[in-house]
Motif scaffolding. Structure first.
Motif, short mmCIF file in Angstrom:
data_model
loop_
_atom_site.label_atom_id
_atom_site.label_comp_id
_atom_site.label_asym_id
_atom_site.label_seq_id
_atom_site.Cartn_x
_atom_site.Cartn_y
_atom_site.Cartn_z
N PRO A 8 0.83 -1.20 0.00
CA PRO A 8 0.00 0.00 0.00
C PRO A 8 0.87 1.27 0.00
O PRO A 8 1.90 1.32 0.68
N GLU A 9 0.45 2.25 -0.80
CA GLU A 9 1.10 3.55 -0.89
C GLU A 9 2.54 3.50 -1.38
O GLU A 9 3.33 4.42 -1.15
N ASN A 57 -5.21 -1.27 -0.79
CA ASN A 57 -3.98 -1.18 -1.58
C ASN A 57 -4.26 -0.76 -3.02
O ASN A 57 -3.98 0.36 -3.41
N PRO A 105 0.12 4.04 -6.75
CA PRO A 105 -0.65 3.74 -5.54
C PRO A 105 -2.01 4.44 -5.59
O PRO A 105 -2.15 5.49 -6.23
#
Length: 123
Positions: A8-9, A57, A105
């Protein structure tokens, strides 16, 4: 085994991992669930990611670009040859294809009964 890990990110990253259940579970943080994206690639995520409130995500989209699901938590992509019951390394072509697909993302918000997905700029 050469896989593409998507956190995620963060942008996707190529990693070499052991071809073991333990190594796969360490990446996703629990029980694994394969989602077959085509006849040669699986997205492997945490089977209970939504229930565990892992961070959202990436969105999964159909061929027309409509989002049909969201993957929660870190996942990875690996090869799934038709004649094998084991996961394998991705080819360089598969790495490039899926790196492009999951490169940006995403952030998600609930708004008016719909989920809004926006790209997240990272360095």
């Amino acid at each position: 085994m050469r896989v593409l890990v998507v956190e995620p990110e963060r942008r996707p990253e190529v990693r070499e991992i052991d071809d073991s259940l333990k190594a796969m579970q360490e990446i996703v943080g629990g029980y694994i669930q394969p989602i077959y994206l085509d006849n040669s690639v699986a997205l492997v995520c945490n089977d209970e990611g939504k229930l565990m409130n892992l961070p959202a995500n990436r969105g999964l989209r159909n061929k027309s670009g409509q989002m049909y699901d969201i993957v929660f938590g870190t996942f990875f992509l690996c090869g799934t040859p038709a004649d094998s019951d084991h996961f394998t390394s991705l080819t360089m072509e598969q790495i490039e294809q899926y790196r492009k697909l999951f490169y940006t993302p995403e952030m998600f918000w609930g708004m008016g009964g719909h989920i809004v997905c926006l790209p997240l700029e990272v360095d």
